[in-house]
Every structure is written in structure tokens, then in C-alpha cells.
Design a protein around this motif. Structure first.
Motif, PDB file in Angstrom:
ATOM      1  N   SER A  65      -5.888   5.777   0.993  1.00 46.32           N
ATOM      2  CA  SER A  65      -6.265   7.073   1.562  1.00 46.32           C
ATOM      3  C   SER A  65      -7.673   7.496   1.186  1.00 46.32           C
ATOM      4  O   SER A  65      -8.252   8.356   1.838  1.00 46.32           O
ATOM      5  CB  SER A  65      -5.284   8.154   1.113  1.00 46.32           C
ATOM      6  N   GLN A 113     -14.387   8.195  14.042  1.00 50.94           N
ATOM      7  CA  GLN A 113     -13.114   7.510  13.816  1.00 50.94           C
ATOM      8  C   GLN A 113     -12.876   7.299  12.314  1.00 50.94           C
ATOM      9  O   GLN A 113     -11.766   7.501  11.827  1.00 50.94           O
ATOM     10  CB  GLN A 113     -13.090   6.171  14.539  1.00 50.94           C
ATOM     11  N   GLU A 169     -11.927  10.553  10.774  1.00 48.83           N
ATOM     12  CA  GLU A 169     -10.551  10.893  11.161  1.00 48.83           C
ATOM     13  C   GLU A 169      -9.540  10.093  10.335  1.00 48.83           C
ATOM     14  O   GLU A 169      -8.527  10.642   9.892  1.00 48.83           O
ATOM     15  CB  GLU A 169     -10.343  10.643  12.655  1.00 48.83           C
ATOM     16  N   GLU A 170      -9.807   8.827  10.109  1.00 43.27           N
ATOM     17  CA  GLU A 170      -8.919   7.992   9.280  1.00 43.27           C
ATOM     18  C   GLU A 170      -8.869   8.516   7.841  1.00 43.27           C
ATOM     19  O   GLU A 170      -7.806   8.556   7.226  1.00 43.27           O
ATOM     20  CB  GLU A 170      -9.358   6.529   9.303  1.00 43.27           C
ATOM     21  N   LYS A 188      -9.413  11.581   6.894  1.00 41.85           N
ATOM     22  CA  LYS A 188      -8.669  12.844   6.960  1.00 41.85           C
ATOM     23  C   LYS A 188      -7.162  12.583   7.030  1.00 41.85           C
ATOM     24  O   LYS A 188      -6.381  13.240   6.346  1.00 41.85           O
ATOM     25  CB  LYS A 188      -9.113  13.644   8.191  1.00 41.85           C
ATOM     26  N   LYS A 189      -6.757  11.604   7.831  1.00 45.39           N
ATOM     27  CA  LYS A 189      -5.334  11.240   7.908  1.00 45.39           C
ATOM     28  C   LYS A 189      -4.816  10.819   6.537  1.00 45.39           C
ATOM     29  O   LYS A 189      -3.687  11.135   6.168  1.00 45.39           O
ATOM     30  CB  LYS A 189      -5.118  10.104   8.912  1.00 45.39           C
ATOM     31  N   TYR A 223      -4.135  13.835   4.503  1.00 44.29           N
ATOM     32  CA  TYR A 223      -2.872  14.440   4.956  1.00 44.29           C
ATOM     33  C   TYR A 223      -1.681  13.659   4.402  1.00 44.29           C
ATOM     34  O   TYR A 223      -0.686  14.255   3.984  1.00 44.29           O
ATOM     35  CB  TYR A 223      -2.799  14.486   6.494  1.00 44.29           C
ATOM     36  N   SER A 224      -1.779  12.330   4.401  1.00 39.34           N
ATOM     37  CA  SER A 224      -0.685  11.504   3.880  1.00 39.34           C
ATOM     38  C   SER A 224      -0.446  11.778   2.401  1.00 39.34           C
ATOM     39  O   SER A 224       0.699  11.899   1.962  1.00 39.34           O
ATOM     40  CB  SER A 224      -1.000  10.015   4.070  1.00 39.34           C
ATOM     41  N   THR A 233       1.242  15.202   2.075  1.00 37.77           N
ATOM     42  CA  THR A 233       2.658  15.136   2.446  1.00 37.77           C
ATOM     43  C   THR A 233       3.470  14.460   1.347  1.00 37.77           C
ATOM     44  O   THR A 233       4.536  14.945   0.960  1.00 37.77           O
ATOM     45  CB  THR A 233       2.829  14.382   3.778  1.00 37.77           C
ATOM     46  N   HIS A 278      -8.636  22.013   5.750  1.00 38.81           N
ATOM     47  CA  HIS A 278      -7.399  21.622   6.434  1.00 38.81           C
ATOM     48  C   HIS A 278      -6.148  22.092   5.700  1.00 38.81           C
ATOM     49  O   HIS A 278      -5.050  21.625   5.995  1.00 38.81           O
ATOM     50  CB  HIS A 278      -7.385  20.108   6.659  1.00 38.81           C
TER      51      HIS A 278
END
Length: 151
Positions: free
Chosen positions: A11, A40, A43-44, A46-47, A50-51, A54, A108
């Protein structure tokens, strides 16, 4: 702990952002394509944040004052494994781009990830093993030069 390392370890992969930003600065190639690659990569990243958020919310210790590490007050092997990547991402990205992982977490509303990053970075054992920003950037620049010479 192993699950956290496996799911969240990548991450903090910041190098695709650095590489895309360097290509744009160099002005070589298609700027529109390079902008897309940068977007891109961001964005990866950022994902990934988020992971982590979570995972920490669902599997980590609660936010109720018992510490912000994966296991509350206990700094675990999971944090030991990921700390160098967190350090570098938090040092390199603001130096090479206008991206700051902690600010990205704030923007975010990734509160759990932000608290975790800040706790990891504040840990004395993590601080003492950290390379200076200058040393880190020298290494990044050498790596970027190697990639550029491969074209």
C-alpha cells in the motif's frame, strides 16, 4: 499480523508516482500519457491507503484510546516490516511531488490510517533507523537515473 503485512505491505508503494512525476518533469515523451500514468499511480496509492484504513478499522485495535498500532499499544512485527516503506513514502513523495500521504489521509477521511502512520513514524525505534531525507533522495535519484538510462 502476517495478513496485515501481505494485504497492506504494498500500500505504500510510492515509486510509480515518483517515476511518473520524474518523466513529466523531464519532458520526454507524450505529456498526456505521462499525466495519465501519474494519475493512475496516485489513484493506486490512494486505494492502498483506503485498504490499510479498512483493515485497521476491521481487524486492528479500536480507536478508543488503546493505541494506534495494529495491536493497540503494541508495536508489532507488522509495523516493523512496513515502517521503512511508510517512512520513505512520507519523505519522498512530498519532496518529489505535491503529495503528502498524511494530508491525503486527512483529505479522504482515512483517520485510522493517519493515526497509524503518525504512530509508526513517531516510534523511537523507527526514528533511529530512518535515513536522512538527503540520503533517501540521493538513492531515489540514482534509481531514477538508472531507469532513464534503460530507455
Amino acid at each position: 499480523m502476517r495478513l496485515f503485512t501481505e494485504l497492506c505491505g504494498s500500500s505504500f508503494s510510492y515509486f510509480p508516482i515518483v517515476r511518473a512525476a520524474a518523466a513529466m518533469r523531464a519532458g520526454d515523451g507524450n505529456q498526456e500519457e505521462q499525466q495519465q500514468q501519474l494519475e493512475q499511480a496516485i489513484e493506486e496509492f490512494k486505494k492502498g491507503l483506503y485498504s490499510v484504513n479498512t483493515f485497521l478499522e476491521k481487524m486492528g485495535a479500536s480507536n478508543s484510546g488503546d493505541g494506534h498500532f495494529l495491536f493497540g499499544e503494541q508495536f508489532s512485527l507488522a509495523e516493523c516490516n512496513i515502517a521503512p516503506f511508510v517512512q520513505r513514502a512520507c519523505n519522498v513523495l512530498p519532496s518529489c511531488t505535491d503529495i503528502d500521504p498524511i494530508e491525503m489521509c486527512e483529505e479522504h477521511n482515512l483517520t485510522r490510517t493517519k493515526l497509524w502512520i503518525e504512530s509508526v513514524l513517531a516510534r523511537p525505534s523507527v526514528k533511529t533507523t530512518e535515513l536522512s531525507k538527503e540520503q533517501t533522495m540521493q538513492g531515489i535519484n540514482r534509481m531514477l537515473e538508472r531507469f532513464a538510462s534503460m530507455k
